[in-house]
Write a protein that holds these residues in place. Structure first.
Motif, mmCIF file in Angstrom:
data_model
loop_
_atom_site.group_PDB
_atom_site.id
_atom_site.type_symbol
_atom_site.label_atom_id
_atom_site.label_comp_id
_atom_site.label_asym_id
_atom_site.label_seq_id
_atom_site.Cartn_x
_atom_site.Cartn_y
_atom_site.Cartn_z
ATOM 1 N N LEU A 162 74.474 88.980 53.027
ATOM 2 C CA LEU A 162 75.899 88.650 52.962
ATOM 3 C C LEU A 162 76.196 87.267 53.527
ATOM 4 N N PHE A 163 75.542 86.920 54.624
ATOM 5 C CA PHE A 163 75.782 85.602 55.217
ATOM 6 C C PHE A 163 75.408 84.492 54.244
ATOM 7 N N HIS A 164 74.221 84.555 53.678
ATOM 8 C CA HIS A 164 73.777 83.498 52.778
ATOM 9 C C HIS A 164 74.607 83.482 51.489
ATOM 10 N N GLU A 165 75.042 84.649 51.032
ATOM 11 C CA GLU A 165 75.864 84.693 49.819
ATOM 12 C C GLU A 165 77.190 83.981 50.025
ATOM 13 N N PHE A 166 77.827 84.192 51.172
ATOM 14 C CA PHE A 166 79.099 83.520 51.439
ATOM 15 C C PHE A 166 78.881 82.064 51.813
ATOM 16 N N ASP A 167 77.898 81.805 52.656
ATOM 17 C CA ASP A 167 77.691 80.463 53.163
ATOM 18 C C ASP A 167 77.228 79.494 52.076
ATOM 19 N N GLU A 168 76.337 79.948 51.208
ATOM 20 C CA GLU A 168 75.693 79.032 50.267
ATOM 21 C C GLU A 168 76.205 79.144 48.829
ATOM 22 N N THR A 169 76.983 80.190 48.539
ATOM 23 C CA THR A 169 77.499 80.308 47.168
ATOM 24 C C THR A 169 79.010 80.519 47.122
ATOM 25 N N ILE A 170 79.527 81.549 47.783
ATOM 26 C CA ILE A 170 80.938 81.901 47.616
ATOM 27 C C ILE A 170 81.878 80.817 48.144
ATOM 28 N N ILE A 171 81.687 80.370 49.378
ATOM 29 C CA ILE A 171 82.560 79.320 49.914
ATOM 30 C C ILE A 171 82.371 78.003 49.156
ATOM 31 N N PRO A 172 81.135 77.563 48.887
ATOM 32 C CA PRO A 172 80.979 76.359 48.054
ATOM 33 C C PRO A 172 81.595 76.504 46.657
ATOM 34 N N LEU A 173 81.545 77.705 46.087
ATOM 35 C CA LEU A 173 82.169 77.931 44.785
ATOM 36 C C LEU A 173 83.682 77.750 44.887
ATOM 37 N N PHE A 174 84.279 78.247 45.954
ATOM 38 C CA PHE A 174 85.717 78.058 46.178
ATOM 39 C C PHE A 174 86.037 76.574 46.333
ATOM 40 N N ILE A 175 85.245 75.869 47.139
ATOM 41 C CA ILE A 175 85.461 74.438 47.357
ATOM 42 C C ILE A 175 85.438 73.675 46.035
ATOM 43 N N THR A 176 84.487 74.017 45.181
ATOM 44 C CA THR A 176 84.254 73.248 43.961
ATOM 45 C C THR A 176 85.214 73.601 42.835
ATOM 46 N N SER A 177 85.687 74.848 42.804
ATOM 47 C CA SER A 177 86.406 75.303 41.601
ATOM 48 C C SER A 177 87.881 75.643 41.796
ATOM 49 N N TYR A 178 88.344 75.855 43.029
ATOM 50 C CA TYR A 178 89.691 76.392 43.224
ATOM 51 C C TYR A 178 90.771 75.485 42.641
ATOM 52 N N HIS A 179 90.562 74.163 42.702
ATOM 53 C CA HIS A 179 91.605 73.246 42.232
ATOM 54 C C HIS A 179 91.743 73.259 40.713
ATOM 55 N N PHE A 180 90.809 73.873 40.002
ATOM 56 C CA PHE A 180 90.957 74.017 38.550
ATOM 57 C C PHE A 180 91.956 75.128 38.194
ATOM 58 N N GLN A 181 92.371 75.907 39.203
ATOM 59 C CA GLN A 181 93.376 76.958 38.999
ATOM 60 C C GLN A 181 92.985 77.918 37.874
ATOM 61 N N THR A 182 91.769 78.374 37.914
ATOM 62 C CA THR A 182 91.133 79.347 37.009
ATOM 63 C C THR A 182 90.814 78.775 35.634
ATOM 64 N N ARG A 183 91.156 77.497 35.360
ATOM 65 C CA ARG A 183 90.894 76.904 34.046
ATOM 66 C C ARG A 183 89.505 76.242 34.051
#
Length: 390
Positions: A104-125
């Motif tokens: 769980l730690f590595h999934e959030f630290d290395e994928t989930i949070i970076p995914l949010f950082i990289t994609s959230y501003h696209f507003q699901t598009r």
């Protein structure tokens, strides 16, 4: 970018399937440009391509574990490009679910949070294309993936079609351990925004621990089954109840279904655990809740930096209970005069795997109940300050 896409669609009209029709969005150049700074941004504006790395010195080194390399081929002659079978009206974000998945730690630290950082501003598009696709991982994080993209994930290994996009991002931006640097994020999103996103995604009801007033505060005790196990867990539970808490114990197996488990964590005022992946569940706690990390012998640095510092950014209250050497099973196994006890630095100097084998994989904990009771009284005071006495 527009001319590239127009050229593809004009040459291949008989073979093209357009599968998306969405409302007006910001110009793609602006959305993509927010992901890079300085020379990278200049290069993107000039050429339509930028290669950004988070490495900052010649000594930096990256090890990619179980991540399949992705080959990028530049073909200036459009007539030699393969025929498009799908043309997408949104950019693609390509990332891997290889690496230390299953933790769980590595999934959030290395994928989930970076995914949010990289994609959230696209507003699901944006559409996700996953390499090293793991069906169980996509199912586990389906709510998060759906909250960040309105489209189905593309499994590169099984799809086999030719997809054409009007832009793309390869890889994810990483800032720090369980952290977001809002000055380097498109839109300036913070850890507070990420936690708000999680509350909305998982339909978590409690925003602040003060909303849990009126009953005994619930303590979640993470019960490890292998290493870093609490050898006197039953006595710890009884002591915490005597201090005035309700206590539930939970095992790593229960944590696998985040759709259900996140709501359980959100109703707790306190989470307690030895250093380990289970403490990553602090992301689901309400603001003002308390995290108590039991720091095993020799693991001061990773304990503080993996969970302590991030807790403050999450608007949580954080305490450490650092065990003494006699509370560690290593004391009985090696004796007080062995370098494992007397000189841990000499063990760490032998390298990661040598130190991990002892301090992470081999160590269990027998908590001094008198000392730990003092910690729990401190926890009680912190909770009372937020939600009143009970």
């Amino acid at each position: 970018m527009g001319s590239w896409r127009d050229g593809l669609s004009n040459n291949n009209k008989s073979r093209v399937i357009v599968d998306e029709s969405i409302e007006e969005m910001e110009p793609l150049e602006l959305l993509m440009g927010r992901l890079v700074r300085g020379e990278d941004h200049t290069q993107l504006e000039r050429t339509g391509f930028a290669c950004h790395t988070d490495l900052h010195s010649k000594e930096d080194k990256i090890t990619l574990r179980d991540v399949t390399p992705l080959q990028i081929i530049f073909q200036p002659n459009k007539t030699l490009l393969p025929l498009c079978q799908f043309i997408h009206n949104v950019p693609v974000l390509i990332f891997s679910t290889g690496g230390f998945t299953g933790n769980l730690f590595h999934e959030f630290d290395e994928t989930i949070i970076p995914l949010f950082i990289t994609s959230y501003h696209f507003q699901t598009r944006v559409r996700f294309l996953i390499t090293d696709h793991k069906t169980w991982w996509v199912q586990k994080y389906n709510r998060i993936l759906s909250g960040l993209s309105r489209f189905n994930v593309i499994n590169l290994a099984e799809d086999g079609s030719v997809h054409c996009f009007n832009g793309g991002v390869i890889g994810l931006k990483f800032h720090n351990i369980l952290s977001l640097n809002n000055t380097d994020i498109p839109g300036g999103y913070s850890m507070s925004d990420f936690r708000s996103f999680l509350r909305q995604t998982y339909n978590l009801k409690v925003n602040n621990v003060s909303e849990l007033s009126g009953k005994k505060p619930m303590v979640m005790l993470i019960s490890r089954q292998t290493s870093r196990r609490f050898m006197n867990e039953g006595e710890m539970v009884e002591m915490m109840k005597e201090v005035g808490f309700e206590v539930m114990t939970t095992t790593p197996q229960r944590m696998s279904n985040l759709d259900k488990f996140s709501s359980v964590v959100n109703l707790c005022s306190v989470i307690i655990g030895a250093h380990g992946a289970g403490l990553t569940n602090e992301v689901f706690l309400a603001n003002g809740a308390v995290v108590v990390q039991v720091v095993p012998f020799g693991l001061d640095w990773p304990s503080t930096y993996f969970f302590g510092k991030p807790a403050a950014e999450m608007e949580l209250q954080y305490l450490e209970y650092k065990i003494e050497a006699k509370e560690s099973s290593l004391w009985d196994k090696y004796g007080e005069n062995h370098p494992v006890i007397r000189d841990p630095e000499s063990i760490f100097a032998q390298g990661y795997f040598a130190s991990r084998a002892i301090y992470i994989d081999e160590q269990n904990l027998k908590i001094n109940l008198t000392r730990f009771r003092d910690t729990m009284i401190q926890v009680k005071k912190l909770i009372e300050e937020k939600r009143g006495s009970w």
